[in-house]
Write an enzyme that holds these catalytic residues in place. Structure first.
Site, mmCIF file in Angstrom:
data_model
loop_
_atom_site.group_PDB
_atom_site.id
_atom_site.type_symbol
_atom_site.label_atom_id
_atom_site.label_comp_id
_atom_site.label_asym_id
_atom_site.label_seq_id
_atom_site.Cartn_x
_atom_site.Cartn_y
_atom_site.Cartn_z
ATOM 1 C CD GLU A 294 -7.089 -5.595 0.961
ATOM 2 O OE1 GLU A 294 -5.843 -5.685 1.109
ATOM 3 O OE2 GLU A 294 -7.617 -4.775 0.183
ATOM 4 C CE1 TYR B 139 -4.465 -0.928 -0.134
ATOM 5 C CE2 TYR B 139 -3.462 -2.905 0.784
ATOM 6 C CZ TYR B 139 -4.521 -2.271 0.160
ATOM 7 O OH TYR B 139 -5.638 -2.993 -0.189
#
Length: 409
Positions: free
Chosen positions: A144, A102
């Site tokens: 997630e 990310y």
């Protein structure tokens, strides 16, 4: 999500983000296209994750632009985009996206904004978007991680990729072939919800990168096997042949081994609903519909089902014999076939396309559960027809193959 996700964003930051909405609407795809170019140039290892065909078509850039735009538009109430976030998170889990990736995405997204927007991307704007991205990324990572944990704790579940052997390869039509998959290690593997998909990792000779593709599971979860039914994407005009679909059709045989992810996806049959079930598919979009049909006849045999499938012609119509068999054996199931360009001996219920007049003439009610899948043009038409038929938004369910797109526009 709002109270926790936006707690770190001050009002000034949120105001700056909201002020960028018009320019994101205008130039979002340009920004995200530049983002992918920058990121993949500096991190070529990520080409093993991102679908390069979608990159070339620009589909991935448009999908990301829509997500960024939606985040900016709803920065005060991020729970508005939570369903979209969860849909993407399912795909990320299936692709084995990791938290450490990310920050890489954030870095190049901000660089792309500066690159494309120039003087409009002031230090203040970039700082605000840096904060907002951090908050949104944390939401994705949290959701997630919950999905990874749930998968780990499922009987037979696994995270990452696990080798499965092709136990059967069945030609379903001139362009669609089914592959039956069972684990090489012979250990337990999890069931799934009708409508979900798996990710296949393809290692192809001569290709510099691995290729990940997601395919719907096309049989009932109770079959004790995973089955994917893959359309061979042939070259059309400027679009080259599908790398992975061609590989699967031509190179993968019974006994071949494919690494796959555990089943994932938020598009699934709601079996708590006993109202009529309307399944509408076009082309290879019938794969999740077949899983739903096979499931409902076993687990809800008294539920009324209308199965509608559109294909170009009979030679391209997969699993028609199985649907005919089900229709014959189960009085609650009615099926219709539509051929766009039928061949000489083809038999169908309608030639051409599924239009509102025909659809409204065969549907018993709009108080039903509607599921549909197929090419994007087909799905836009299906959505508009259902809205014209006054079907409630909560009763409309669909799956888009590839990057998400707004079919309601």
């Amino acid at each position: 999500m709002t109270t926790q996700a936006t707690i770190g964003l001050d009002q000034q930051t949120k105001d700056i983000i909201k002020a960028t909405v018009p320019i994101l609407q205008e130039r979002g795809a340009e920004i995200t296209s530049r983002f992918y170019g920058l990121m993949l140039e500096n991190h070529p290892e990520l080409k093993n994750i991102f679908n390069q065909t979608n990159q070339r078509k620009g589909d991935q850039s448009k999908a990301l632009a829509n997500t960024v735009y939606a985040a900016a538009l709803h920065i005060d109430q991020l729970e508005e985009i939570l369903p979209h976030v969860k849909q993407i998170a399912h795909k990320h889990r299936s692709l084995n996206i990791k938290p450490e990736q990310y920050p890489i995405v954030g870095k190049y997204l901000l660089l792309a904004m500066k690159d494309v927007l120039g003087s409009s991307a002031t230090d203040e704007v970039i700082e605000a978007w840096g904060k907002a991205y951090g908050v949104i990324a944390d939401v994705f990572i949290t959701i997630e991680e919950e999905m990874y944990e749930e998968t780990r704790n499922t009987t037979g579940g696994w995270v990452g990729f696990r080798n499965f052997k092709v136990t059967k390869k069945i030609v379903e039509s001139d362009v669609i072939t089914s592959f039956y998959l069972e684990p090489v290690d012979g250990n337990l593997f999890p069931s799934y919800k009708a409508g979900q998909y798996i990710t296949v990792k393809a290692k192809i000779d001569g290709e510099p990168n691995e290729h990940l593709r997601q395919y719907s599971l096309s049989c009932a979860p109770t079959e004790g096997v995973y089955r994917i039914s893959v359309k061979r994407e042939d070259a059309i005009g400027a679009n080259p042949a599908g790398i992975v679909s061609t590989f699967l059709h031509e190179k993968i045989q019974e006994g071949s081994v494919l690494p796959i992810s555990a089943p994932s996806g938020d598009f699934s049959l709601d079996q708590t609903d006993s109202r009529p079930l309307i399944l509408i598919s076009g082309g290879v979009g019938l794969t999740p519909m077949m899983s739903m049909l096979e499931t409902v006849i076993k687990e809800q045999p008294e539920r009324e089902v209308i199965f509608i499938h559109a294909a170009k012609s009979g030679n391209l119509h997969a699993m028609k014999d199985r649907v005919a068999e089900i229709t014959s054996d189960y009085e609650k199931v009615t099926s219709y076939t539509i051929y766009d360009s039928p061949l000489k001996d083809d038999k169908c219920d309608k030639e051409g396309y599924i239009d509102f007049e025909w659809l409204s003439s065969i549907l018993p009610t709009n108080d039903a559960a509607f599921y549909f899948c197929g090419p994007k043009g087909f799905m836009r038409a299906a959505y508009q027809n259902l809205k014209k038929f006054n079907v409630a938004n909560d009763d409309i369910h669909f799956e888009i193959f590839g990057p998400a797109e707004d079919i309601s526009a």
